[in-house]
Design a protein around this motif. Structure first.
Motif, PDB file in Angstrom:
ATOM      1  N   ALA A  51      -7.152  -2.159  11.633  1.00 19.92           N
ATOM      2  CA  ALA A  51      -7.387  -3.556  11.996  1.00 19.92           C
ATOM      3  C   ALA A  51      -6.154  -4.210  12.619  1.00 19.92           C
ATOM      4  N   ASN A  52      -4.954  -3.701  12.322  1.00 13.16           N
ATOM      5  CA  ASN A  52      -3.731  -4.192  12.965  1.00 13.16           C
ATOM      6  C   ASN A  52      -3.593  -5.714  12.861  1.00 13.16           C
ATOM      7  N   SER A  53      -3.530  -6.205  11.639  1.00  5.31           N
ATOM      8  CA  SER A  53      -3.428  -7.637  11.292  1.00  5.31           C
ATOM      9  C   SER A  53      -4.777  -8.346  11.278  1.00  5.31           C
ATOM     10  N   GLY A  54      -5.842  -7.632  11.593  1.00  4.83           N
ATOM     11  CA  GLY A  54      -7.173  -8.211  11.482  1.00  4.83           C
ATOM     12  C   GLY A  54      -7.757  -7.944  10.109  1.00  4.83           C
ATOM     13  N   THR A  55      -9.018  -8.299   9.934  1.00  3.58           N
ATOM     14  CA  THR A  55      -9.704  -8.090   8.663  1.00  3.58           C
ATOM     15  C   THR A  55     -11.016  -7.347   8.898  1.00  3.58           C
ATOM     16  N   GLY A  56     -11.518  -6.745   7.824  1.00  6.36           N
ATOM     17  CA  GLY A  56     -12.770  -6.008   7.906  1.00  6.36           C
ATOM     18  C   GLY A  56     -12.538  -4.525   7.706  1.00  6.36           C
ATOM     19  N   SER A  57     -13.587  -3.748   7.857  1.00  7.23           N
ATOM     20  CA  SER A  57     -13.494  -2.301   7.690  1.00  7.23           C
ATOM     21  C   SER A  57     -14.367  -1.615   8.730  1.00  7.23           C
TER      22      SER A  57
END
Length: 205
Positions: A51-57
């Motif tokens: 995610a590279n600083s993002g959220t989720g899977s």
């Protein structure tokens, strides 16, 4: 006979045509011609998505050498940013691969894992305030892609914008300090509520 090598493949043995027998690495040739042909199996590898600083899977994807296959569609999100693609470099600003792009031969190592990092671009809205007289109050309605901006204060070097994560744009009132046009860039930043943006007169003023 030494085992041959081939990029992206695993040697699986020899196939024989013609006279002779083949057993493991032992070859017995008859009186006629005999042709040995190498047999190959393509390597397989895994692509993992970061995610590279993002959220989720996201689920990883399995790939086979020399077989084109689409990357998984992005399922990550990042507040105030838009996803623009994937890169093997977590610090990249320009993606190497687009969302769902078909790829081939990302590695030649059997069983390897290739990590692709989500590349993000700050969502921005640019608006220009009309020319006004010095000291005049101006009402500006600003809507951000990831929410709204609930307040703004003008200082000597920046406008401080406070995020309000709602759906309704709000009116911001502040005082223009000179008889110029000002451009304000509005954006979001993950996990930060107070955002600073510089303001400068238009170059042609």
């Amino acid at each position: 006979i030494a085992d041959p090598t081939r990029t992206g493949y695993i040697f699986a043995g020899w196939n024989k045509t013609g006279e002779g027998t083949l057993s493991g690495t032992t070859f017995t040739f008859g009186a006629g011609d005999c042709t040995l042909t190498a047999s190959w199996n393509p390597i397989t590898y895994t692509v993992e998505y970061n995610a590279n600083s993002g959220t989720g899977s996201m689920n990883s994807s399995s790939h086979t050498y020399d077989s084109e296959k689409a990357l998984n569609n992005n399922e990550f999100t990042r507040s105030g940013y838009k996803f623009i693609g994937w890169s093997t470099d977590s610090n990249a600003t320009t993606p190497t691969y687009t969302n769902g792009q078909s790829v081939i031969n990302l590695t030649a190592t059997n069983g390897a894992t290739v990590t692709l990092y989500a590349i993000w671009e700050l969502d921005t809205v640019t608006l220009t305030i009309s020319k006004v007289h010095q000291g005049q109050s101006v009402n500006v309605t600003i809507s951000s892609p990831s929410g709204t901006l609930s307040s703004a204060t003008l200082s000597n070097s920046s406008i401080t914008l406070t995020h309000n994560y709602g759906d309704t744009p709000v009116t911001i009132t502040f005082t223009i300090s000179s008889n110029k046009n000002y451009t304000i860039e509005v954006g979001g930043n993950s996990g930060v509520n107070t955002l600073n943006y510089t303001w400068t007169p238009n170059a042609n003023e």
